[in-house]
Design a protein around this motif. Sequence first.
Motif, PDB file in Angstrom:
ATOM      1  N   ASN A 225      -6.209 -44.132   5.102  1.00  0.00           N
ATOM      2  CA  ASN A 225      -6.991 -43.478   6.150  1.00  0.00           C
ATOM      3  C   ASN A 225      -7.027 -41.971   5.894  1.00  0.00           C
ATOM      4  O   ASN A 225      -6.555 -41.495   4.869  1.00  0.00           O
TER       5      ASN A 225
ATOM      6  N   HIS B   7     -12.307 -54.311  10.331  1.00  0.00           N
ATOM      7  CA  HIS B   7     -11.781 -54.070   8.991  1.00  0.00           C
ATOM      8  C   HIS B   7     -10.658 -55.076   8.733  1.00  0.00           C
ATOM      9  O   HIS B   7      -9.474 -54.714   8.774  1.00  0.00           O
TER      10      HIS B   7
ATOM     11  N   ASP C  70      -7.677 -54.407   6.553  1.00  0.00           N
ATOM     12  CA  ASP C  70      -6.608 -53.516   7.057  1.00  0.00           C
ATOM     13  C   ASP C  70      -5.899 -54.126   8.269  1.00  0.00           C
ATOM     14  O   ASP C  70      -5.096 -53.447   8.912  1.00  0.00           O
TER      15      ASP C  70
ATOM     16  N   VAL D 126     -10.335 -48.079   3.865  1.00  0.00           N
ATOM     17  CA  VAL D 126      -8.887 -47.890   4.025  1.00  0.00           C
ATOM     18  C   VAL D 126      -8.087 -48.826   3.121  1.00  0.00           C
ATOM     19  O   VAL D 126      -7.045 -48.461   2.577  1.00  0.00           O
ATOM     20  N   LEU D 127      -8.611 -50.026   2.967  1.00  0.00           N
ATOM     21  CA  LEU D 127      -7.968 -51.036   2.134  1.00  0.00           C
ATOM     22  C   LEU D 127      -7.590 -50.463   0.766  1.00  0.00           C
ATOM     23  O   LEU D 127      -6.508 -50.727   0.246  1.00  0.00           O
TER      24      LEU D 127
ATOM     25  N   GLY E 116     -10.137 -44.019  10.244  1.00  0.00           N
ATOM     26  CA  GLY E 116      -9.981 -45.110   9.273  1.00  0.00           C
ATOM     27  C   GLY E 116     -11.299 -45.393   8.576  1.00  0.00           C
ATOM     28  O   GLY E 116     -11.663 -44.714   7.629  1.00  0.00           O
TER      29      GLY E 116
END
Length: 468
Positions: free
Chosen positions: A159, A379, A382, A154-155, A150
């Motif tokens: 990934n 994160h 995410d 990733v947002l 990830g």
Amino acid sequence: MAAPLLQQLQAAVGAAQVLPGGDLPAYEQDWRRRWHGRALYVVRPGDTAEVAAVVRACAAAGVAIVPQGGNTGLVGGGVPSAEGQQVLLSLQRMNRVRQIDTANLTMTVDAGCVLQAVQQAAAERGLLFPLSLAAEGSCTIGGNLATNAGGTQVLRWGNARDLCLGLEVVTAQGEVWDGLSGLRKDNTGYDLRHLFIGSEGTLGVITAATLKLAPQPAATTPALAACQSLDDCVALLARAQARLGAGLTGFEVMGRLALQLVARHFPALPRPLPEAPWTVLLEQSDTDGLDTARTRFEALLGDALEAGCVQDVVIAESIAQARALWHLRESIPLAQAEEGLNIKHDIALPVSAIPAFCTQTDALLQAHFPGVRLINFGHLGDGNLHYNVQAPPGADGARFLAEHEHAVNTLVFDALRPHGGSFSAEHGIGSLKRDELAARKSPVALQMMRAIKAALDPQGLFNPGRVL
Ligand code: FAD
Ligand code: ZN
């Protein structure tokens, strides 16, 4: 009669690339120094044909293979077991960029390419390979795909799975599957690449991959925001998504204790904001350049200050300052390692459930293990937290881990269930969480996973005892 395994391996890759196991900590011990294995041999092939020859030799001898890339994995999946019976297959020498197609926005690389080298090769063409994680100077593309890594982008970009269009894999039969494809659409039957991505070396050896690239943004600007509560962090995330849309490329959260550890172990790192219960690192990337990015950030953070979900902000003024803000975030795992062994949790939750989960679980942990320190960061954009539990101040980390790991894990993982959470968001299962998987995954899912393993690797050649 077939030649002994050693001779066959030497014939496959050259005698200099077969090292006898024992006393090779770079290969036999993991990054956290939690797993200390012993390889029968460490074998370092130079290309795909050599990998296939090694696999055939090991299959004929009935000797298991542990694939390894940069050895930065955090779940004990890439080091051999202690008995000295497994061949460690290091992909590190396979580090060629095979092709860059700038018009198609793709790059095909050997599996042993270090992530940072791939990012740089893309940048040299004015392109972006967005996968980014603190281990990027050592981890490899093969390892990234094998763990479906990830990280911090990733947002916006997804990934590792979302960044891969094709794979080349050596199967358990020692055959080469050439699935390297630069196609974004290809519905010709089962999409086999997705079986190998995230399989943690248990189904085949990834030898190359075709990766998705994007145009390099004109400006990438991080900012820090101090928040009083996780509820405020989640409110800030919603505002940032609404205002910045796809321009929001990172949204990381850092708890007070996490940043205190960084200050203790890396006192030279600048701390641009005063201490707060939560510090958010937001990152904006866009094609409009630095001034526009700053104006957008100022509007967003100005509103958030006014609404009271943010107490204090700083926007990076220069590339050096931008690096320093990220350095702060990326130093947390290193600071934790300096502080001593701890119980790591890499959990995923719906973002909306994170504040309630943390309030409830923090309280439960304090009640059962008084004085434990919750080093919570990750994160947030995410819904992925590194919700780590460190021994009380002054206590022996290794002893705390040995005595309490199981009970702490059970408490945390049980607490995830009512919120629909996952006990492994991005690090995978490896050896560390194998028993949790068996206990917590649905029997139907486990049955399908075992059927896939039996179909692709009937001899149990690849990474036995990991994942399943
Ligand atoms: P290894 O550690 O060598 O192997 C990992 C697993 O993949 C093993 O099971 C191994 O058998 C298998 N494998 C490796 N190469 C291959 C191959 N070619 N074919 C088949 N199987 C293979 N992870 C994240 O997802 N996000 C993060 O933000 C993140 N941050 C990290 C920060 C630090 C400081 C560290 C040390 C680690 C972090 N990690 C993170 C974990 C780790 O970096 C990733 O899992 C990474 O993708 C592993 O790559 P590697 O090349 O080091 O793989
Ligand atoms: Zn992470």
